[in-house]
Design an enzyme around this catalytic site. Structure first.
Site, PDB file in Angstrom:
ATOM      1  N   HIS A   1      21.125  34.568-100.557  1.00  0.00           N
ATOM      2  CA  HIS A   1      21.047  36.157-100.437  1.00  0.00           C
ATOM      3  C   HIS A   1      20.876  36.608 -99.017  1.00  0.00           C
ATOM      4  O   HIS A   1      21.539  37.779 -98.736  1.00  0.00           O
ATOM      5  CB  HIS A   1      19.669  36.432-100.973  1.00  0.00           C
ATOM      6  CG  HIS A   1      19.218  35.919-102.192  1.00  0.00           C
ATOM      7  ND1 HIS A   1      18.626  34.730-102.720  1.00  0.00           N
ATOM      8  CD2 HIS A   1      19.737  36.260-103.577  1.00  0.00           C
ATOM      9  CE1 HIS A   1      18.505  34.506-103.896  1.00  0.00           C
ATOM     10  NE2 HIS A   1      19.196  35.365-104.415  1.00  0.00           N
TER      11      HIS A   1
ATOM     12  N   GLN B   1      30.473  35.681-112.477  1.00  0.00           N
ATOM     13  CA  GLN B   1      29.753  36.996-112.306  1.00  0.00           C
ATOM     14  C   GLN B   1      30.654  37.918-111.343  1.00  0.00           C
ATOM     15  O   GLN B   1      30.572  39.168-111.826  1.00  0.00           O
ATOM     16  CB  GLN B   1      28.247  36.761-112.031  1.00  0.00           C
ATOM     17  CG  GLN B   1      27.711  37.965-111.341  1.00  0.00           C
ATOM     18  CD  GLN B   1      26.259  37.618-111.035  1.00  0.00           C
ATOM     19  OE1 GLN B   1      25.340  37.342-111.931  1.00  0.00           O
ATOM     20  NE2 GLN B   1      25.960  37.541-109.928  1.00  0.00           N
TER      21      GLN B   1
HETATM   22  P1  AMP Z   1      20.685  35.805-107.834  1.00  0.00           P
HETATM   23  O1  AMP Z   1      19.226  36.272-107.173  1.00  0.00           O
HETATM   24  O2  AMP Z   1      20.602  34.596-107.936  1.00  0.00           O
HETATM   25  O3  AMP Z   1      20.838  36.604-109.054  1.00  0.00           O
HETATM   26  O4  AMP Z   1      21.665  36.169-106.829  1.00  0.00           O
HETATM   27  C1  AMP Z   1      21.830  37.371-106.232  1.00  0.00           C
HETATM   28  C2  AMP Z   1      23.352  37.379-105.562  1.00  0.00           C
HETATM   29  O5  AMP Z   1      23.090  36.358-104.530  1.00  0.00           O
HETATM   30  C3  AMP Z   1      24.359  37.070-106.305  1.00  0.00           C
HETATM   31  O6  AMP Z   1      25.278  37.684-105.884  1.00  0.00           O
HETATM   32  C4  AMP Z   1      24.732  35.468-106.037  1.00  0.00           C
HETATM   33  O7  AMP Z   1      26.161  35.135-106.249  1.00  0.00           O
HETATM   34  C5  AMP Z   1      24.217  35.354-104.589  1.00  0.00           C
HETATM   35  N1  AMP Z   1      23.908  34.297-104.126  1.00  0.00           N
HETATM   36  C6  AMP Z   1      22.862  33.239-104.804  1.00  0.00           C
HETATM   37  N2  AMP Z   1      23.073  31.922-104.341  1.00  0.00           N
HETATM   38  C7  AMP Z   1      23.893  32.169-103.433  1.00  0.00           C
HETATM   39  C8  AMP Z   1      24.450  31.079-102.410  1.00  0.00           C
HETATM   40  N3  AMP Z   1      24.167  30.005-102.533  1.00  0.00           N
HETATM   41  N4  AMP Z   1      25.520  31.585-101.499  1.00  0.00           N
HETATM   42  C9  AMP Z   1      25.941  32.681-101.818  1.00  0.00           C
HETATM   43  N5  AMP Z   1      25.333  33.708-102.616  1.00  0.00           N
HETATM   44  C10 AMP Z   1      24.534  33.489-103.332  1.00  0.00           C
END
Ligand code: AMP
Length: 285
Positions: A42, A158
């Protein structure tokens, strides 16, 4: 100046507060939608937004609509204080953290359904998941009036769903894709990694190792998607994980391909213990 602390992000919890704040936001507004329990993945999105936008808004909302009835909504990890500290470190200006009732007030009846790119893979194994994602992302993009929105390639399907919905709903926002952030050993960062026991964690490493091996095989000349898919499948199964799917797909349509004659992607979802993990890798052979 060294040692000078950054201003704290302003926390907004209602739509009315967000609207008032939005009118005062200068320049390009970048939004980073999240479900909280923030980590380096994030943070990388926030950093990118910070370099490109005058105002950075992070949203923090665990969206019940994207969890199935037997999924982990109630036990999904939450830590608002740690999240606020991370946002402060990354220079985020506003955190929009609405309640479930604010996002879905009584009488709420609209669903955004992105056909095509939602249908397979996660769409098949998590029925309704992308309706929940698309609906909340559409609402957050509209409510924040963002000019740019930052999404991680970690959730590759997504990302394609969100791209499609932004085009189809004429949202005046640029969708920015950011690379997956991994632990030093290769495991993709995820809020769900806290569920992993030490043993799960060791086994889970097979996912990224299998993806890296497939990418290397592709670079070394293996063009047959079935071969690459099989090698991922066997490495991950041998580590004791239960595979939902391994898919070798066209990067844009996410439809399966047989031979690499263009840029592709390998997508995987697998379960270790009680935790379901997803990952993916680009193949530029
Ligand atoms: P989430 O809180 O898991 O819904 O993720 C929120 C955003 O952060 C989404 O756009 C995810 O794709 C991105 N995200 C989560 N984990 C990662 C990661 N390891 N690397 C890059 N982006 C991430």
């Amino acid at each position: 100046m060294q040692g000078q602390s950054k201003p704290k992000p302003r926390i907004l919890t209602t739509l009315a507060e967000l609207r008032v704040a939005r009118r005062a936001m200068p320049g390009l507004v970048g939004v980073v939608p999240t479900m909280g329990f923030l980590h380096e993945g994030h943070a990388s999105l926030m950093r990118r937004a910070r370099t490109e936008c005058a105002t950075v808004v992070a949203t923090n909302f665990v969206n019940p609509a994207q969890f199935g009835p037997r999924e982990d909504f109630s036990r999904y990890p939450r830590d608002m204080d740690a999240d606020t500290r991370l946002c402060e470190r990354e220079g985020v200006d506003y955190v929009y953290a609405p309640s479930v009732d604010t996002v879905y007030p009584s009488g709420f009846a609209t669903t955004v359904d992105v056909a095509g790119v939602s249908a397979r893979w996660e769409g098949e194994y998590r029925p309704g998941h992308f309706h929940g994602v698309a609906t909340v992302v559409a609402k957050l993009l509209i409510a924040t009036g963002a000019n740019r929105a930052y999404f991680g390639e970690k959730d590759f399907q997504q990302l394609q769903v969100v791209r499609r919905l932004a085009i189809d709903l004429d949202l005046p926002v640029e969708i920015v894709a950011c690379p997956t952030v991994r632990e030093a050993d290769g495991l993709a960062r995820s809020s769900r990694n806290v569920y992993l026991t030490d043993d799960d964690r060791r086994r889970a490493l097979s996912i990224s190792q299998a993806l890296f091996a497939a990418r290397d095989a592709c670079k070394a000349g293996e063009r047959r998607a079935a071969k690459l898919g099989e090698s991922v499948r066997s490495l991950v199964t041998d580590a004791g994980l239960a595979i939902d799917y391994v898919a070798v797909v066209d990067r844009d349509t996410l439809e399966p391909i047989e031979v690499f004659d263009r840029a592709g992607r390998i997508l995987i979802a697998a379960r270790v213990g009680s935790t379901r993990l997803i990952d993916n890798i680009g193949l530029e052979c």
